[in-house]
Write an enzyme that holds these catalytic residues in place. Structure first.
Site, PDB file in Angstrom:
ATOM      1  N   GLU A  89       0.826  -1.208   0.000  1.00  0.00           N
ATOM      2  CA  GLU A  89       0.000   0.000   0.000  1.00  0.00           C
ATOM      3  C   GLU A  89       0.863   1.263   0.000  1.00  0.00           C
ATOM      4  OE1 GLU A  89      -2.059  -1.445   3.379  1.00  0.00           O
ATOM      5  OE2 GLU A  89      -0.999  -0.108   4.729  1.00  0.00           O
ATOM      6  N   CYS A 102       3.669   8.333   1.036  1.00  0.00           N
ATOM      7  CA  CYS A 102       4.322   7.389   1.933  1.00  0.00           C
ATOM      8  C   CYS A 102       4.497   6.067   1.188  1.00  0.00           C
ATOM      9  CB  CYS A 102       3.443   7.230   3.174  1.00  0.00           C
ATOM     10  SG  CYS A 102       4.165   6.159   4.397  1.00  0.00           S
ATOM     11  N   CYS A 109       6.803  -6.946   7.082  1.00  0.00           N
ATOM     12  CA  CYS A 109       7.987  -6.445   7.788  1.00  0.00           C
ATOM     13  C   CYS A 109       8.427  -7.489   8.813  1.00  0.00           C
ATOM     14  CB  CYS A 109       7.650  -5.124   8.482  1.00  0.00           C
ATOM     15  SG  CYS A 109       9.081  -4.404   9.301  1.00  0.00           S
ATOM     16  N   CYS A 113       6.753  -4.345  15.322  1.00  0.00           N
ATOM     17  CA  CYS A 113       6.477  -3.303  16.314  1.00  0.00           C
ATOM     18  C   CYS A 113       5.024  -3.455  16.785  1.00  0.00           C
ATOM     19  CB  CYS A 113       6.694  -1.914  15.719  1.00  0.00           C
ATOM     20  SG  CYS A 113       8.397  -1.664  15.175  1.00  0.00           S
ATOM     21  N   CYS A 116       2.073  -1.576  15.028  1.00  0.00           N
ATOM     22  CA  CYS A 116       2.092  -1.514  13.565  1.00  0.00           C
ATOM     23  C   CYS A 116       1.491  -2.755  12.931  1.00  0.00           C
ATOM     24  CB  CYS A 116       3.534  -1.344  13.102  1.00  0.00           C
ATOM     25  SG  CYS A 116       3.714  -1.472  11.322  1.00  0.00           S
ATOM     26  N   GLY A 156       7.248  -2.075   5.709  1.00  0.00           N
ATOM     27  CA  GLY A 156       8.639  -2.511   5.622  1.00  0.00           C
ATOM     28  C   GLY A 156       9.613  -1.563   6.285  1.00  0.00           C
ATOM     29  N   GLU A 157      10.820  -2.078   6.501  1.00  0.00           N
ATOM     30  CA  GLU A 157      11.919  -1.295   7.093  1.00  0.00           C
ATOM     31  C   GLU A 157      12.890  -0.971   5.949  1.00  0.00           C
ATOM     32  OE1 GLU A 157      13.354   0.070  10.004  1.00  0.00           O
ATOM     33  OE2 GLU A 157      15.065   0.370   8.684  1.00  0.00           O
ATOM     34  N   SER A 188      13.043   6.392   6.544  1.00  0.00           N
ATOM     35  CA  SER A 188      12.697   6.139   7.939  1.00  0.00           C
ATOM     36  C   SER A 188      13.321   4.823   8.396  1.00  0.00           C
ATOM     37  CB  SER A 188      11.172   6.050   8.011  1.00  0.00           C
ATOM     38  OG  SER A 188      10.765   5.399   9.159  1.00  0.00           O
ATOM     39  N   SER A 211      12.100   6.167  13.992  1.00  0.00           N
ATOM     40  CA  SER A 211      10.899   5.821  14.756  1.00  0.00           C
ATOM     41  C   SER A 211      11.358   5.520  16.177  1.00  0.00           C
ATOM     42  CB  SER A 211      10.226   4.585  14.149  1.00  0.00           C
ATOM     43  OG  SER A 211       9.847   4.856  12.833  1.00  0.00           O
ATOM     44  N   LEU A 212      11.164   6.462  17.074  1.00  0.00           N
ATOM     45  CA  LEU A 212      11.710   6.316  18.427  1.00  0.00           C
ATOM     46  C   LEU A 212      10.660   5.707  19.369  1.00  0.00           C
ATOM     47  CD1 LEU A 212      14.547   7.132  19.463  1.00  0.00           C
ATOM     48  CD2 LEU A 212      13.437   9.045  20.583  1.00  0.00           C
ATOM     49  N   CYS A 330       0.181   2.189   9.152  1.00  0.00           N
ATOM     50  CA  CYS A 330       0.860   1.440   8.099  1.00  0.00           C
ATOM     51  C   CYS A 330       0.499  -0.038   8.114  1.00  0.00           C
ATOM     52  CB  CYS A 330       2.360   1.690   8.137  1.00  0.00           C
ATOM     53  SG  CYS A 330       3.352   0.599   9.083  1.00  0.00           S
TER      54      CYS A 330
HETATM   55  S1  SF4 Z   1       6.815   0.308  12.346  1.00  0.00           S
HETATM   56 FE1  SF4 Z   1       8.158  -0.036  10.599  1.00  0.00          FE
HETATM   57  S2  SF4 Z   1       9.761  -1.426  11.422  1.00  0.00           S
HETATM   58 FE2  SF4 Z   1       8.044  -1.512  12.871  1.00  0.00          FE
HETATM   59  S3  SF4 Z   1       6.828  -3.294  12.171  1.00  0.00           S
HETATM   60 FE3  SF4 Z   1       5.979  -1.435  11.194  1.00  0.00          FE
HETATM   61  S4  SF4 Z   1       6.952  -1.316   9.197  1.00  0.00           S
HETATM   62 FE4  SF4 Z   1       8.186  -2.698  10.477  1.00  0.00          FE
END
Ligand code: SF4
Length: 347
Positions: A89, A102, A109, A113, A116, A156-157, A188, A211-212, A330
């Site tokens: 997406e 975005c 991923c 997190c 997420c 994704g990262e 990011s 992303s803190l 996300c």
């Molecule tokens: S915030 Fe980013 S790193 Fe964390 S699970 Fe979601 S997509 Fe992955």
């Protein structure tokens, strides 16, 4: 292979191996990214023989729109079906004169997190450069003009798929490509420390966003499992080195979760890190997440947290939790799609 997986330098090298002069690659880039044509038949400045050779060697993929949802605030989410049936997406976020896109960089991923949706559905695969650039091309066409900002912050990262993200950035930035200024792009990361050095090596002024979401290892371990591998101090240290290497702007993303990370002690910790990194802070009030007990802070809580940071000379912006009525956090739309597909498969 998709021809849009290649940077201009790579395409020049390929063209030479095909017995052609390198400038043909520049002409092909012009058709793909300036004229935005996705069919070799239309490449009229190339000979028929070369067009046939190209068609025999490289595909030109186009993303297929599977679903689309617009929220009351104008945020629009696009769900794309990829060639192998996977879904990703892309979110378009208008805010005044800014229009931010975005972009997703992986299907799913690995980093799970807690807040997420992408993380909850696990990892499928990396996106190819053509699938990342394809999102930009599609959105430009849908919008009828070029968005102002591009953030690699969707599913994704990005640093976990850096080779392909870097190629996509180069294609987007090339003056012969999409000619998007690097300072309008932001990468990011959740804190994949070993990959920071590769970002430092990038000779482009791309912004970095971290992303803190927590200022103690205890809480960050719980919210972001990646912190157990790369604790907070390592992430901040790597960001400091990145800053010293080129002075590009750093933003700290902080989702405020009521009663969990929104105390004034948390604000003090965040202010200390922000000052150390000369970073701007983006505060986002957490939206309800299926299966998680997280509470949304009140407007008063958010305003108090912001004021505390500003009194400590930290540039702070409250980002609205955009498009919560269309599952804009996300991975939510693709996640729903996947759940539905699973249910249908099981049924
Ligand atoms: S915030 Fe980013 S790193 Fe964390 S699970 Fe979601 S997509 Fe992955």
């Amino acid at each position: 292979m998709d021809i849009r997986d290649l940077t201009l330098d790579e395409l020049r090298a390929e063209i030479v191996t095909m017995g052609e002069r390198p400038f043909r690659a520049d002409q092909i880039f012009d058709w793909l990214y300036k004229k935005k044509v996705a069919s070799y038949d239309a490449f009229s400045s190339l000979s028929k023989a070369l067009r046939e050779k190209l068609a025999g060697r490289f595909s030109i993929g186009v993303l297929e729109l599977a679903d689309k949802g617009a929220a009351a605030d104008g945020t629009t989410k696009f769900l794309f079906r990829l060639g192998d049936g996977q879904h990703i997406e892309t979110v378009l976020i208008p805010a005044g004169r800014r229009v931010t896109v975005c972009l997703s960089t992986q299907v799913g991923c690995k980093f799970a997190c807690a807040f997420c949706a992408s993380g909850r559905h696990g990892f499928e695969r990396d996106l190819a450069p053509s699938e990342i650039v394809g999102q930009v091309l599609f959105l430009e066409q849908a919008l009828g003009r070029e968005p102002t900002n591009f953030v690699f912050m969707g599913m994704g990262e990005p640093l976990d798929n850096w080779a392909n993200v870097e190629k996509a950035i180069r294609i987007m930035n090339a003056s012969e490509g999409l000619a998007i200024a690097a300072r309008r792009m932001t990468v990011s990361t959740a804190g994949l420390v070993p990959a920071f050095a590769r970002l430092e090596a990038l000779d482009l002024q791309v912004n970095l966003s971290i992303s803190l979401h927590a200022v103690t290892d205890r809480l960050r371990d719980r919210l972001m499992p990646i912190n157990r591998r790369f604790p907070l101090e390592e992430v901040v240290g790597a960001a400091e080195r990145y800053l010293r290497s080129g002075g590009r702007m750093i933003t700290l993303e902080y989702i405020l979760i009521r009663g969990l990370n929104d105390s004034l002690d948390d604000a003090d910790g965040l202010a200390a890190i922000a000052r150390r990194l000369r970073a701007k802070v983006n505060l986002i009030a957490c939206s309800p997440i299926e299966g998680q007990p997280f509470e949304t802070p009140t407007d008063v809580d958010v305003a108090r947290f912001k004021r505390w940071l500003e009194e400590r000379k930290v540039n702070t912006v409250v980002r609205l939790s955009k498009g919560s009525d269309i599952a804009a956090a996300c991975g939510q739309l693709a996640g729903r799609f996947k759940d539905q597909a699973k249910r249908e498969g099981a049924g």
